[in-house]
Scaffold this motif. Structure first.
Motif, PDB file in Angstrom:
ATOM      1  N   HIS A 100       5.817  -4.532 -11.222  1.00 20.28           N
ATOM      2  CA  HIS A 100       6.662  -3.581 -10.493  1.00 20.28           C
ATOM      3  C   HIS A 100       8.010  -4.256 -10.222  1.00 20.28           C
ATOM      4  O   HIS A 100       8.295  -4.645  -9.081  1.00 20.28           O
ATOM      5  CB  HIS A 100       5.994  -3.143  -9.186  1.00 20.28           C
ATOM      6  N   PRO A 101       8.826  -4.417 -11.267  1.00 18.60           N
ATOM      7  CA  PRO A 101      10.069  -5.189 -11.127  1.00 18.60           C
ATOM      8  C   PRO A 101      11.096  -4.572 -10.180  1.00 18.60           C
ATOM      9  O   PRO A 101      12.072  -5.224  -9.830  1.00 18.60           O
ATOM     10  CB  PRO A 101      10.604  -5.269 -12.556  1.00 18.60           C
ATOM     11  N   ARG A 134       0.829  -1.211   0.000  1.00 21.95           N
ATOM     12  CA  ARG A 134       0.000   0.000   0.000  1.00 21.95           C
ATOM     13  C   ARG A 134       0.863   1.259   0.000  1.00 21.95           C
ATOM     14  O   ARG A 134       0.632   2.193  -0.777  1.00 21.95           O
ATOM     15  CB  ARG A 134      -0.936  -0.001   1.208  1.00 21.95           C
ATOM     16  N   GLU A 135       1.883   1.295   0.855  1.00 14.63           N
ATOM     17  CA  GLU A 135       2.766   2.462   0.923  1.00 14.63           C
ATOM     18  C   GLU A 135       3.552   2.645  -0.371  1.00 14.63           C
ATOM     19  O   GLU A 135       3.705   3.766  -0.858  1.00 14.63           O
ATOM     20  CB  GLU A 135       3.720   2.344   2.116  1.00 14.63           C
ATOM     21  N   VAL A 149      12.023  -1.455  -2.167  1.00 15.21           N
ATOM     22  CA  VAL A 149      12.492  -1.205  -3.523  1.00 15.21           C
ATOM     23  C   VAL A 149      13.913  -1.736  -3.654  1.00 15.21           C
ATOM     24  O   VAL A 149      14.792  -1.402  -2.860  1.00 15.21           O
ATOM     25  CB  VAL A 149      12.433   0.294  -3.875  1.00 15.21           C
ATOM     26  N   ALA A 150      14.115  -2.564  -4.661  1.00 12.77           N
ATOM     27  CA  ALA A 150      15.431  -3.155  -4.905  1.00 12.77           C
ATOM     28  C   ALA A 150      16.348  -2.137  -5.558  1.00 12.77           C
ATOM     29  O   ALA A 150      15.910  -1.089  -6.033  1.00 12.77           O
ATOM     30  CB  ALA A 150      15.288  -4.373  -5.810  1.00 12.77           C
ATOM     31  N   LYS A 184       4.159   5.628  -5.522  1.00 14.28           N
ATOM     32  CA  LYS A 184       4.181   5.598  -6.990  1.00 14.28           C
ATOM     33  C   LYS A 184       3.048   6.438  -7.587  1.00 14.28           C
ATOM     34  O   LYS A 184       3.008   6.655  -8.785  1.00 14.28           O
ATOM     35  CB  LYS A 184       4.056   4.159  -7.504  1.00 14.28           C
ATOM     36  N   GLY A 185       2.106   6.856  -6.742  1.00 18.23           N
ATOM     37  CA  GLY A 185       0.990   7.655  -7.224  1.00 18.23           C
ATOM     38  C   GLY A 185      -0.100   6.834  -7.896  1.00 18.23           C
ATOM     39  O   GLY A 185      -0.919   7.370  -8.637  1.00 18.23           O
ATOM     40  N   GLU A 186      -0.109   5.537  -7.629  1.00 18.29           N
ATOM     41  CA  GLU A 186      -1.134   4.675  -8.218  1.00 18.29           C
ATOM     42  C   GLU A 186      -2.441   4.822  -7.435  1.00 18.29           C
ATOM     43  O   GLU A 186      -2.420   4.943  -6.223  1.00 18.29           O
ATOM     44  CB  GLU A 186      -0.712   3.201  -8.125  1.00 18.29           C
TER      45      GLU A 186
END
Length: 100
Positions: free
Chosen positions: A55-56, A9-10, A72-73, A15-17
């Motif tokens: 979302h790779p 969710r965060e 995030v990788a 990402k602004g989705e």
């Protein structure tokens, strides 16, 4: 400690989705996404695999690690092939076996 649905969710919020956009892309109602993101309904593995596939930059280990906040990788090379859904599911299963 953040749960998986809270991390997703965060991340999505950053990402602004919108839930409407995610729902349309996945093929469910925005209410379903809201229930997943709120933790009221369990997030199905199929949805999680789809979301990660789309979302790779998400880091699976960080996503399942209760101590990790950032999911995030590191930036991947541009030439890397697109991740297949079965590969994502296999990684999730391997991580769960290792952690549980």
């Amino acid at each position: 400690m953040m749960k998986i649905h809270q991390k997703i969710r965060e991340y999505s919020k950053e990402k602004g989705e919108t839930m409407k956009e995610i729902a349309a892309a996945y093929g469910v109602t925005p209410q379903s996404i809201q229930l997943y993101f709120s933790g009221k309904n369990a997030m199905p593995l199929a949805f999680l695999a789809w979301y990660i596939e789309n979302h790779p930059d998400l880091d699976l280990y960080a996503l399942f690690d209760k101590k990790q906040q950032n999911i995030v990788a590191e930036t991947r090379p541009a030439y890397e092939k697109k991740v297949k859904k079965q590969e994502v599911i296999d990684k999730i299963v391997a991580i769960l076996k290792e952690e549980l």
